[in-house]
Design an enzyme around this catalytic site. Structure first.
Site, PDB file in Angstrom:
ATOM      1  N   TYR A  47      -1.481  -0.787  11.010  1.00  0.00           N
ATOM      2  CA  TYR A  47      -1.571  -0.865   9.472  1.00  0.00           C
ATOM      3  C   TYR A  47      -0.309   0.000   8.369  1.00  0.00           C
ATOM      4  CZ  TYR A  47      -3.549  -1.414   4.775  1.00  0.00           C
ATOM      5  OH  TYR A  47      -4.051  -1.230   3.983  1.00  0.00           O
ATOM      6  N   SER A  71       0.797  -1.263   0.023  1.00  0.00           N
ATOM      7  CA  SER A  71      -0.128   0.027   0.166  1.00  0.00           C
ATOM      8  C   SER A  71       1.066   0.868  -0.338  1.00  0.00           C
ATOM      9  CB  SER A  71      -0.940   0.248   1.113  1.00  0.00           C
ATOM     10  OG  SER A  71      -1.602   1.109   1.307  1.00  0.00           O
TER      11      SER A  71
END
Length: 248
Positions: A154, A140
């Protein structure tokens, strides 16, 4: 051409859409996830649309590491050898560190990074044995820099995955085994349904089309869609923390 592809976390979101787009290219697929009913429905959908391909499904919890090794080996055997393995399974939980929800941050870390390491180990075991294959990590843009609040844990998992991919890529330079880190920006999926809407978000099909193109090109690292995420990622790498904080 990589004709046989395994995708983890394929029951919904980016994983399911990758399966649809690779099926449309005539690829044989091995699809895994925890939700077996969704995998079955997806398999039926893909075979109805593309009757000439093979689609195998297997219930798999990537945090059960023994199950990962067993499942990858079995699917590799059933398909006569996997050409490409896409490490996609992940969750979007996370809370500000120190606010009493270590359980959520631990679950995120175990699922997004430790389980990704297990999948990489299982995949590379197969690829090293035949000196061929393509290992793909779906990471990501959130891994480019440390991020605040609920994104801290995260983002750290995504940075770890990107580092894992780069280490393998460095080791395997010039060899037949390829390694890619695909870094999506904001693409609509079940993972981010709870996130406030942003003008940068794109529809699942559009975003995944960019992901599939980068995977097919076997890029070492790709920010997708390339606009605006390639220039934004470059900016994020050099932006002072006060500036970055105002933008997130």
């Amino acid at each position: 051409m990589r004709r046989t592809i395994l995708i983890t976390g394929a029951s919904s979101g980016l994983g399911a859409e990758m399966a649809r787009q690779f099926a449309a290219k005539g690829r044989d697929l091995a699809l895994t996830a925890r939700r077996e009913d969704r995998l079955t429905a997806l398999r039926e959908e893909l075979l109805a649309a593309h009757p000439g391909i093979t689609v195998l499904t297997r219930k798999l919890d990537v945090t059960d590491h023994a199950q990962v090794f067993e499942g990858f080996r079995a699917l590799d055997d059933e398909l006569g050898g996997l050409d490409r393995i896409i490490v996609n399974a992940g969750i979007g939980k996370g809370t500000p560190v120190g606010t009493g929800r270590f359980d959520a941050n631990l679950e995120t870390t175990m699922t997004n990074y430790v389980a990704a390491l297990a999948q990489a180990e299982a995949a590379m075991e197969l690829f090293r044995a035949r000196n061929a294959g393509h290992l793909v990590f779906i990471t990501s843009v959130a891994g480019v820099r440390g991020l605040p609040r609920s994104l801290t844990a995260y983002g750290a998992t995504k940075a770890a995955i990107s580092s894992l991919a780069e280490g393998l890529r460095m080791e395997l330079l010039g060899k037949p085994i390829k390694v890619s880190a695909i870094c999506p920006g904001y693409i609509k999926s079940e993972l981010n349904d709870h996130v406030a809407k942003t003008p940068l978000i794109v529809e699942t099909e559009v975003g995944v089309r960019a992901m599939v193109a980068a995977i097919e090109a076997e890029k070492g690292r790709a920010y997708v869609p390339s606009w605006p995420w390639e220039p934004l990622a470059r900016f994020m790498k050099i932006a002072p923390l006060p500036v970055l904080r105002r933008l997130i």
